[in-house]
Design an enzyme around this catalytic site. Structure first.
Site: not given
Length: 184
Positions: A62, A72, A132, A169-170
């Site tokens: 992503h 991040k 994160y 989704k992935d």
């Protein structure tokens, strides 16, 4: 704190100094001044995220694009993951290359991933709590990414294929080639 820049410029693996005794341990998980000295600039983190996942989960790959891109600063609070960053910065000499680093509660290593990278991880332990910091807020309309099993990247997520757990989704995400054409 010790640090190593990966083969991807601006992407760092950081290892805090851990103080242990009979009571347990203490370490500084974030220090803006020290991180700024490593990076050469001061990141301004605006959002913290945390997830818990079971063995076999693969999250990613992503990113957010444009003005909503995110750097991040990632670490594992419980368990162990394989953390992956893929360089998709336009014009970068390492465009399309990735680094994969084992992060765990045990090794306490962290990774700083600058803007312009895809990011994902696979859970290698029974479960993992992943934490994160982001330097830009979540912006749904700027989401982008690719299927983590894209054959062009051929990332070894260290999970047997029959045990991988991916979101729909992935699974349905675009290929690396489709993303490349959008970025060029």
């Amino acid at each position: 704190m010790t640090y190593t820049e990966t083969k991807l410029k601006g992407c760092f693996i950081l290892e805090p100094t851990v103080f242990e005794d009979e009571r347990g341990y203490f370490f500084e998980s974030f220090n803006e001044t020290k991180l700024a000295a490593i990076l050469g600039y001061t990141p301004h983190f605006v959002q913290d995220n945390q997830s818990k996942s079971q063995f076999g989960v693969v999250r990613g790959l992503h990113m957010q694009g444009g003005e909503h891109a995110q750097a991040k600063f990632v670490r594992v609070v419980e368990g162990k993951v394989l953390d992956v960053a893929v360089d998709v910065r336009s014009g970068s000499p390492t465009f399309g290359q990735y680094v994969a680093v084992e992060l765990s509660a045990e090794n306490k290593q962290q990774m700083y991933i600058p803007r312009g990278f895809l990011h994902g991880f696979s859970v290698l332990s029974e479960h993992a709590v992943f934490f994160y910091k982001c330097d830009n807020n979540y912006h749904k309309e700027s989401e982008d990414g690719i299927n983590p099993l894209d054959p062009e990247l051929a990332i070894d997520w260290q999970i047997p294929a029959e045990q991988m757990i991916l979101s729909q989704k992935d699974q349905e995400a675009q290929s690396f080639e489709e993303l490349r054409l959008k970025l060029i």
